[in-house]
Design a protein around this motif. Sequence first.
Motif, PDB file in Angstrom:
ATOM      1  N   ASP A 107      -3.362  43.667  48.945  1.00  0.00           N
ATOM      2  CA  ASP A 107      -2.499  44.681  49.547  1.00  0.00           C
ATOM      3  C   ASP A 107      -1.288  44.873  48.657  1.00  0.00           C
ATOM      4  OD1 ASP A 107      -1.991  46.364  51.711  1.00  0.00           O
ATOM      5  OD2 ASP A 107      -2.725  44.774  53.072  1.00  0.00           O
ATOM      6  N   ILE A 108      -1.127  46.075  48.144  1.00  0.00           N
ATOM      7  CA  ILE A 108       0.043  46.340  47.302  1.00  0.00           C
ATOM      8  C   ILE A 108       0.879  47.410  47.991  1.00  0.00           C
ATOM      9  CG2 ILE A 108       0.872  47.121  45.042  1.00  0.00           C
ATOM     10  CD1 ILE A 108      -1.809  46.256  43.850  1.00  0.00           C
ATOM     11  N   SER A 109       2.128  47.087  48.273  1.00  0.00           N
ATOM     12  CA  SER A 109       3.051  48.086  48.813  1.00  0.00           C
ATOM     13  C   SER A 109       4.315  48.046  47.967  1.00  0.00           C
ATOM     14  CB  SER A 109       3.387  47.771  50.279  1.00  0.00           C
ATOM     15  OG  SER A 109       4.255  46.661  50.320  1.00  0.00           O
ATOM     16  N   ALA A 110       5.225  48.969  48.273  1.00  0.00           N
ATOM     17  CA  ALA A 110       6.475  48.987  47.510  1.00  0.00           C
ATOM     18  C   ALA A 110       7.243  47.679  47.699  1.00  0.00           C
ATOM     19  CB  ALA A 110       7.325  50.178  47.936  1.00  0.00           C
ATOM     20  N   LYS A 111       7.008  47.008  48.814  1.00  0.00           N
ATOM     21  CA  LYS A 111       7.743  45.774  49.109  1.00  0.00           C
ATOM     22  C   LYS A 111       7.201  44.543  48.386  1.00  0.00           C
ATOM     23  CE  LYS A 111       8.746  44.357  53.233  1.00  0.00           C
ATOM     24  NZ  LYS A 111       9.158  44.169  54.622  1.00  0.00           N
ATOM     25  N   GLY A 112       5.880  44.525  48.299  1.00  0.00           N
ATOM     26  CA  GLY A 112       5.311  43.321  47.701  1.00  0.00           C
ATOM     27  C   GLY A 112       3.796  43.376  47.627  1.00  0.00           C
ATOM     28  N   ARG A 165      -4.819  49.272  48.943  1.00  0.00           N
ATOM     29  CA  ARG A 165      -5.421  48.146  49.642  1.00  0.00           C
ATOM     30  C   ARG A 165      -6.867  48.042  49.181  1.00  0.00           C
ATOM     31  NH1 ARG A 165      -8.097  46.446  54.328  1.00  0.00           N
ATOM     32  NH2 ARG A 165      -7.030  44.777  55.438  1.00  0.00           N
ATOM     33  N   ILE A 166      -7.223  46.878  48.710  1.00  0.00           N
ATOM     34  CA  ILE A 166      -8.615  46.635  48.316  1.00  0.00           C
ATOM     35  C   ILE A 166      -9.174  45.561  49.234  1.00  0.00           C
ATOM     36  CG2 ILE A 166     -10.127  45.708  46.511  1.00  0.00           C
ATOM     37  CD1 ILE A 166      -8.315  46.886  44.402  1.00  0.00           C
ATOM     38  N   GLU A 167     -10.325  45.840  49.782  1.00  0.00           N
ATOM     39  CA  GLU A 167     -11.035  44.822  50.563  1.00  0.00           C
ATOM     40  C   GLU A 167     -12.378  44.636  49.880  1.00  0.00           C
ATOM     41  OE1 GLU A 167     -10.939  45.470  54.741  1.00  0.00           O
ATOM     42  OE2 GLU A 167     -12.462  43.927  55.117  1.00  0.00           O
ATOM     43  N   ASP A 168     -12.644  43.433  49.458  1.00  0.00           N
ATOM     44  CA  ASP A 168     -13.717  43.282  48.480  1.00  0.00           C
ATOM     45  C   ASP A 168     -14.404  41.938  48.624  1.00  0.00           C
ATOM     46  OD1 ASP A 168     -15.203  44.112  46.297  1.00  0.00           O
ATOM     47  OD2 ASP A 168     -13.684  43.563  44.797  1.00  0.00           O
ATOM     48  N   SER A 169     -15.700  41.935  48.332  1.00  0.00           N
ATOM     49  CA  SER A 169     -16.445  40.675  48.271  1.00  0.00           C
ATOM     50  C   SER A 169     -17.718  40.924  47.467  1.00  0.00           C
ATOM     51  CB  SER A 169     -16.795  40.182  49.678  1.00  0.00           C
ATOM     52  OG  SER A 169     -17.581  41.149  50.335  1.00  0.00           O
ATOM     53  N   PRO A 170     -18.304  39.869  46.912  1.00  0.00           N
ATOM     54  CA  PRO A 170     -19.442  40.073  46.004  1.00  0.00           C
ATOM     55  C   PRO A 170     -20.769  40.285  46.721  1.00  0.00           C
ATOM     56  CG  PRO A 170     -18.881  37.743  46.105  1.00  0.00           C
ATOM     57  CD  PRO A 170     -17.869  38.457  46.956  1.00  0.00           C
ATOM     58  N   ARG A 171     -21.632  41.011  46.033  1.00  0.00           N
ATOM     59  CA  ARG A 171     -22.996  41.195  46.551  1.00  0.00           C
ATOM     60  C   ARG A 171     -23.794  39.892  46.438  1.00  0.00           C
ATOM     61  NH1 ARG A 171     -27.749  44.997  43.928  1.00  0.00           N
ATOM     62  NH2 ARG A 171     -29.202  44.822  45.677  1.00  0.00           N
TER      63      ARG A 171
END
Length: 740
Positions: free
Chosen positions: A108-113, A156-162
């Motif tokens: 999660d990347i926002s302007a805050k952190g 926002r990236i939500e990720d996991s491997p196949r």
Amino acid sequence: MKRVFSLIFTTFLALSAAAQVSVIPKPNKVEAEEGRFKFDNNTTLFSNEKSSSNLEYLKALLVPATGFSFNTTKEGPADNYIVLDLSEQYGIDPGKENGLPKEGYILDISAKGITIKAADGAGIFYGIQSLLQLMPAVVYSGRSSGHEDWSVAALRIEDSPRFGYRGMMLDVSRTFFDAATVKKYIDWMAYHKINKFHWHLTDDNGWRVEIKKYPLLTSKGAWRGPGEVLSAAFGSGKTRYGGFYTQEQIKDIVAYAAKRHIEIIPEIDLPGHSKAVTASYPNVACDGNDTGLSVQGVGQNVWCVGKEANFHMLENIIKEMVKLFPSKNFHIGGDEVNYTSWDNCPHCQALMKKEGMKEHDELLNYFVRRMEAILEKQGKDMSGWDEILEGGKLSPNSRVYAWRSVAKGIESVTKGQPTIMMPGEYCYFDMKQSKEERGHNWAGIVTLEKSYSLDPIGTAKLSSEQANLIVGVQGALWTELLGWPVRFIDYQTYPRLAAIAEVGWTKPELKEWGEFYNRVVSSHFERMFHMGIAFRVPPPVVKFEQGAVKAELPYPWAVVRYTSDESNPTVHSPVYRGEIITDKAHKFRFATFYRDELVSQVVKPENAEYKYLKPVTTIITSMAENPKFPVKNLVDYKFETYFRSEKKIVAGDYLTYLFDEPVKAKRVTIETGIPNISFYGITEGYAEYSYDGTNYIRGDDFVRGTVVIYPQKAVKAIRLVASDTNDGHILSLQDLRIEE
Ligand code: ACM
Ligand code: ZN
């Protein structure tokens, strides 16, 4: 009005942020958000992980490149932060609808952190890898870059491997790579979310792991050359060549890999591919006078199955090795056994009789089952190449590495074995990447696109149980051609491993070749450059058409340089700007340059006319021909056909090209070895030439299989002479390239 504008504007920004996500392997879900996070000297790091390994890893990359200090805090900061948030709660558990699978993460990347959440340490690590790829590529450089805009777009990236197994195999026997190189290789794998390193530690050409109980394995079996038990190979010639890893070095590398969430699976290749063992401990081999050769042309390279003492030795070797490698899996090879060794051995034949075996592959299965049992005693599961499917059943825990074909992988899961898909035609990075380039081709030309096109589960009609047995995918680098040019290991591995990484990680419905290629050339080249990888830069496609030489750039902004005098382009050569009218197309050479540091394969215009002479020639030689590659191939002036000797050549062996009429030539190039592979070329020898067919003038020694002669007058004959025993077990020769 102003509001509408700003809404449109921020939507545009958000969309362009999504478009900029060029992470490899491609994440499975990305949502662009508004704003950017800006790193500065007050940005702090916080982690709730028990181990500080991920935090230290991240910091070690960020600090030198940015020059910021990235202090760590004891509590979660409120602003301007990077937080690594590990909690098992985020994982999938049976009572919950959603949750992160193993190795999954939310970035999660926002302007805050910036927050990276995961349910395991590997997930945090992969969140870090995605973050690094979103940053300016100089983040990988390890040194202060002068880059000023250290910021990343909010998302926002939500990720996991196949697949849980995403591997790379490296052969360190044919070419030895020192510990520092192996660590670098592991670093690069980690950047691509590869999580298994299959370390091919032994083969015919060198045993590379210290075994205290059997010191000759490395004092003798790790070295080749004059006076050594192993003969020179792959151009190592008269230099003593080799090396091995001490047990301390191995432990250090295993720990280094573990910090990068890479498990090392060791392989000792048995019972074939074992010349380094049988040369060091001759009793290991079969008795009987077998003269058969393995596929690679090596004799007496098989462990005898009929000698019970061999299993004691193997158990002792395994006992030492399992202390070094915590992996649950241990790879015992099993490929390409030369069965004539066993067929001609009284001990093996007696064992077959005793066990009621009819076929020699049952002996292989017997050996493999014994290895399973030895490993099981050590708490390990066995892995092996797909040949271990032959000759009988396996333990259901034994893992099969399908290298010969997809069909072998399907056969394996159909038999109930956990399986790694790594068919040569997609995954063997020793294969060449285009027709005119160095590399093998027995599994075809393995382009980046070909590697990318693999679907390990594919279209085969598998039950879901069978499909689940395909535990992953792996690239492989066999290294008999890796002695030169420098950094060929980088060139052969990247970017093809980036393709296999995406095959292993990304959902198949999200994969698209053109879009992947665009990410590779527009972002990943720059990252790999700063990672320190001398990756393969694609050459242009150059054609000679309607009186003009035309180059098609590999990507629109590629810098292609050329020469018109047959020399290789350099950074000083002119940049190609458009078609060039010429009547000497055959003299042009082109190459793509990346940042003036990496250069592609040099290419000539296709269908340009090369003016080679084709004189009527008689061949006189001391070498017996392989009937499939006869001597007459040398005088047909078809450059794709070539000659192979039946046997290794030794001092005094020769081959003479005798011209019916003396030939006036400016230059004659003698290329030996298989065309475009330079394998089985002359390693010890020279050329000579004669103006009268009787008296010969000595020319140069062969270097990398090639000699060029510049005759002063018409030549009557050219002769190749071996000055010593050559490396290859056969010799290949090509047609002379005679220029007027
Ligand atoms: C292999 O390529 N022989 C596994
Ligand atoms: Zn035997």
